[in-house]
Motif scaffolding. Structure first.
Motif, PDB file in Angstrom:
ATOM      1  N   ALA A  41       0.817  -1.206   0.000  1.00 18.97           N
ATOM      2  CA  ALA A  41       0.000   0.000   0.000  1.00 18.97           C
ATOM      3  C   ALA A  41       0.852   1.259   0.000  1.00 18.97           C
ATOM      4  O   ALA A  41       2.014   1.255   0.401  1.00 18.97           O
ATOM      5  CB  ALA A  41      -0.918  -0.006   1.214  1.00 18.97           C
ATOM      6  N   ALA A  42       0.241   2.344  -0.450  1.00 20.71           N
ATOM      7  CA  ALA A  42       0.865   3.663  -0.389  1.00 20.71           C
ATOM      8  C   ALA A  42       0.003   4.550   0.491  1.00 20.71           C
ATOM      9  O   ALA A  42      -1.228   4.426   0.494  1.00 20.71           O
ATOM     10  CB  ALA A  42       0.972   4.263  -1.790  1.00 20.71           C
ATOM     11  N   SER A  43       0.623   5.416   1.261  1.00 22.53           N
ATOM     12  CA  SER A  43      -0.159   6.252   2.162  1.00 22.53           C
ATOM     13  C   SER A  43       0.516   7.599   2.363  1.00 22.53           C
ATOM     14  O   SER A  43       1.694   7.773   2.070  1.00 22.53           O
ATOM     15  CB  SER A  43      -0.345   5.563   3.517  1.00 22.53           C
ATOM     16  OG  SER A  43       0.904   5.407   4.165  1.00 22.53           O
ATOM     17  N   LEU A  44      -0.264   8.543   2.867  1.00 19.65           N
ATOM     18  CA  LEU A  44       0.266   9.860   3.192  1.00 19.65           C
ATOM     19  C   LEU A  44      -0.614  10.492   4.248  1.00 19.65           C
ATOM     20  O   LEU A  44      -1.839  10.561   4.092  1.00 19.65           O
ATOM     21  CB  LEU A  44       0.291  10.765   1.949  1.00 19.65           C
ATOM     22  CG  LEU A  44       0.715  12.226   2.193  1.00 19.65           C
ATOM     23  CD1 LEU A  44       2.167  12.286   2.651  1.00 19.65           C
ATOM     24  CD2 LEU A  44       0.503  13.060   0.937  1.00 19.65           C
ATOM     25  N   ARG A  45      -0.014  10.911   5.349  1.00 21.59           N
ATOM     26  CA  ARG A  45      -0.702  11.708   6.357  1.00 21.59           C
ATOM     27  C   ARG A  45       0.015  13.051   6.400  1.00 21.59           C
ATOM     28  O   ARG A  45       1.133  13.141   6.894  1.00 21.59           O
ATOM     29  CB  ARG A  45      -0.663  11.014   7.720  1.00 21.59           C
ATOM     30  CG  ARG A  45      -1.595   9.818   7.831  1.00 21.59           C
ATOM     31  CD  ARG A  45      -1.554   9.214   9.240  1.00 21.59           C
ATOM     32  NE  ARG A  45      -2.574   8.203   9.419  1.00 21.59           N
ATOM     33  CZ  ARG A  45      -2.461   6.932   9.039  1.00 21.59           C
ATOM     34  NH1 ARG A  45      -1.357   6.545   8.427  1.00 21.59           N
ATOM     35  NH2 ARG A  45      -3.433   6.070   9.253  1.00 21.59           N
ATOM     36  N   THR A  46      -0.649  14.049   5.866  1.00 20.11           N
ATOM     37  CA  THR A  46       0.036  15.336   5.696  1.00 20.11           C
ATOM     38  C   THR A  46       0.430  15.961   7.022  1.00 20.11           C
ATOM     39  O   THR A  46       1.500  16.561   7.144  1.00 20.11           O
ATOM     40  CB  THR A  46      -0.852  16.315   4.912  1.00 20.11           C
ATOM     41  OG1 THR A  46      -2.074  16.543   5.634  1.00 20.11           O
ATOM     42  CG2 THR A  46      -1.182  15.760   3.540  1.00 20.11           C
ATOM     43  N   GLU A  47      -0.402  15.821   8.040  1.00 20.81           N
ATOM     44  CA  GLU A  47      -0.104  16.433   9.330  1.00 20.81           C
ATOM     45  C   GLU A  47       1.116  15.781   9.970  1.00 20.81           C
ATOM     46  O   GLU A  47       2.019  16.451  10.479  1.00 20.81           O
ATOM     47  CB  GLU A  47      -1.311  16.332  10.256  1.00 20.81           C
ATOM     48  CG  GLU A  47      -1.096  16.995  11.620  1.00 20.81           C
ATOM     49  CD  GLU A  47      -2.293  16.834  12.538  1.00 20.81           C
ATOM     50  OE1 GLU A  47      -2.411  17.625  13.481  1.00 20.81           O
ATOM     51  OE2 GLU A  47      -3.103  15.909  12.311  1.00 20.81           O
ATOM     52  N   ALA A  48       1.163  14.452   9.930  1.00 21.84           N
ATOM     53  CA  ALA A  48       2.253  13.732  10.581  1.00 21.84           C
ATOM     54  C   ALA A  48       3.572  13.855   9.819  1.00 21.84           C
ATOM     55  O   ALA A  48       4.648  13.951  10.409  1.00 21.84           O
ATOM     56  CB  ALA A  48       1.873  12.264  10.739  1.00 21.84           C
ATOM     57  N   SER A  49       3.484  13.835   8.492  1.00 18.69           N
ATOM     58  CA  SER A  49       4.700  13.816   7.686  1.00 18.69           C
ATOM     59  C   SER A  49       5.227  15.200   7.329  1.00 18.69           C
ATOM     60  O   SER A  49       6.400  15.359   6.979  1.00 18.69           O
ATOM     61  CB  SER A  49       4.446  13.060   6.380  1.00 18.69           C
ATOM     62  OG  SER A  49       3.515  13.778   5.571  1.00 18.69           O
TER      63      SER A  49
END
Length: 591
Positions: free
Chosen positions: A426-434
């Motif tokens: 899977a691919a993911s992105l959490r803008t706040e965390a990253s």
């Protein structure tokens, strides 16, 4: 295959399905010209609930419920009452064997106001309305909310078929509803899509669509549950079943239909086998009376070699009821089939589409035991379904499906669900965390796709994460499906669009309005990767990864797609979260 056991329609033309059907049969229309007094609205032709006692019960907010939620609850009440009046009182909506599925495009969007903090109102979340409805009937299950532009109502029925076929539920209560407000009307006006006259579907002089308000309910049962209901489930002495349904994407444009009707053609081609042994007496088309939609539908119907079947559209009677349309028009078509009458297209005089369709221009007898329903919408989405009828006695004994007993069909489906599949990393992105934005990811991936910066942030987020997942993928994505879920839908864009129709600052933008539909992100991904499979967007409070994975498995097991991109996608107030996975078949069907 699932079976209709009860229904209801509440719209300005009537408060029950029977009343609406009879009014249409009499040639009545509830659409009229409205002067557009609010804000900068231009005059428009629409079917809206008038302020009279007839609809006071369904339009008055009750028990903390909004007008929309009250309308939906009343429609469900009336559908269940219809079933009880026919001699069956055994459907308990509070049973864990009953699932509620809500179809809506904009929910309580009329509550969005020009004031600080307006976007924090939880009633603006589409899943909130579904949960209110669920609690109104003390149902213990998490409801499903389908927001798939104008195909939402038919999408919800196809989802119901999928859920009941899984065996966890006996009944699915599908409810479609939308109400009009300046937000919605101004958006369609920005596209120059609205007519100031009664809409004329497929006619050479057509000049746009009419909008409408409605709520409608279809209660479906599995075969086993429907057998227990027995003759109480009949409609004029006949049972009606959803025999097959399909959803596909044009993968061409987010706001204009494919000139070749690619997505709709694929859905029609996929459901045609369900007509074996049946005679289709009608295609109830979307028929918005806009130039490109009607032309596209005609091309798709002709390409599928179905142009010899009579065609009608119901938009001239009650307008386009958005998230309710697929449910309302399916119910009316069921009545046409079971009572033997085809409703004509109001105002149709001369063919205005690039195929010689048999458009019904005057009352005609329904000849056959099946009909096809088609719908299309923004984001390039399309859906079609086949509904069949038979006598009740034959159904109760045991309906035969294409030469196979229903039990055998069910067993084969259950076996196919076990077909081996695997999930790509899977691919993911959490803008706040990253601390990484979709724009950052786009630049890091080195993509040259100029349209990216014209997209809204939800679409940029989905596009970038899908690109990370699929950028080096060498498999064939032509039939790949996309099923997504999110919490805030397009609320971030709703807030922005509302600012363009503020009093004294009225400049509604079609480029912005189209992104006020959550499913547009799926269309953007489909265009980028040439994915013509199902695209469906669910609204939920939180991500149920197990459920989404099971949905992907079922789509593959049914042979509708060999690959499914699925996951959670949410953007609101500058923060986003994406978790996407690609599931694919590891062997061919029946290997």
């Amino acid at each position: 295959m699932i079976y209709r056991i009860a229904d209801n329609i509440i719209c300005p033309l009537g408060g029950t399905s029977e009343a609406v059907y009879e009014a249409m049969l009499a040639g009545k229309s509830s659409s009229r010209l409205h002067e557009g007094e609010e804000g900068g609205l231009e005059p428009y032709f629409a079917s809206v609930f008038e302020k009279d006692l007839q609809f006071a019960e369904v339009l008055t907010e009750t028990d903390g419920m909004t007008r929309l939620e009250t309308l939906m609850a009343c429609s469900v009440d009336r559908a269940l009452k219809q079933l009880a009046d026919n001699g069956f009182a055994g459907l308990d909506p509070s049973s864990p064997r009953v699932l509620f599925i809500v179809s809506t495009t904009k929910g309580n969007i009329g509550l969005l106001k020009h004031e600080d903090g307006f976007s924090k109102d939880e009633r603006l979340l589409l899943s909130h309305s579904a949960d209110v409805l669920r609690r109104r009937f003390s149902n213990p299950n998490r409801p499903l909310t389908v927001s798939n532009a104008c195909i939402s109502g038919l999408s919800a029925q196809i989802v119901a078929d999928r859920q009941l076929s899984g065996g966890k539920y006996d009944f699915a209560v599908v409810v479609g509803a939308d109400l009009l407000c300046p937000f919605i009307i101004s958006g369609f006006q920005s596209f120059k899509a609205l007519s100031r006259e009664r809409t004329r579907s497929f006619d050479a002089s057509r000049d746009g669509l009419n909008l409408g308000e409605a709520a409608a309910t279809l209660v479906f049962a599995s075969r086993e549950a429907a057998c227990k209901v027995g003759t109480a489930a009949g409609l004029n002495g006949k049972y009606v079943a959803l025999a097959a349904g399909a959803i596909a994407n044009d993968a061409t444009h987010i706001s204009a239909p494919s000139r070749t009707g690619e997505g709709l053609f694929r859905t029609l081609d996929r459901i045609k086998p369900a007509l074996e042994g049946h005679k289709a007496g009608l295609i109830c088309a979307h028929g918005t009376a806009t130039a490109y939609n009607d032309a596209m539908e005609a091309v798709a119907i002709s390409r599928a070699s179905l142009d010899g079947i009579p065609v009608n559209s119901l938009k001239g009677y009650i307008g386009h009821t958005l998230g309710a349309a697929g449910v309302v028009e399916t119910v009316v078509s069921m009545y046409e089939m079971c009572y033997g009458n085809i409703l004509p297209v109001p105002g149709y005089h001369e063919n205005g589409v690039p195929a010689a369709l048999d458009v019904v221009s005057s009352p005609r007898a329904f000849e056959g035991d099946a009909f096809i329903k088609t719908v299309s919408g923004f984001g390039g989405c399309n859906a079609s379904a086949v509904f069949v009828a038979g006598n009740e006695s034959g159904f109760v004994i045991g309906h035969n499906v294409n030469g196979m007993e229903a039990e055998t069909v069910q067993e084969s489906v259950q076996e196919s669900v076990q077909e081996p599949v695997r999930t790509r990393i899977a691919a993911s992105l959490r803008t706040e965390a990253s601390g990484t934005s979709p724009n950052d990811m786009y630049r890091r991936l080195g993509i040259d796709y100029p349209k990216f910066f014209k997209m809204d942030m939800l679409s940029r987020l989905g596009f970038a994460v899908a690109e990370q997942l699929l950028g080096d993928y060498d498999g064939d994505l032509d039939d790949a499906a996309i099923i997504l879920a999110g919490r805030h839908a397009s609320l971030d864009d709703d807030v922005k669009y509302l600012s363009t129709i503020a009093p004294g600052n009225y400049y509604p933008s079609p480029a912005l309005f189209v992104y006020t539909l959550a499913n547009i992100v799926a269309g953007e991904i489909a265009i980028r990767h040439g994915m013509h499979g199902e695209t469906t967007f669910y609204i939920a409070d939180s991500y149920d990864a197990g459920w989404m994975e099971s949905e992907a498995e079922r789509i593959i097991a049914e042979g509708k797609s060999s690959r499914v991109l699925f996951g959670w996608l949410d953007w609101y107030d500058g923060e986003g979260t994406a978790e996407l996975s690609l599931m694919e078949r590891t062997c061919k069907p029946n290997d």
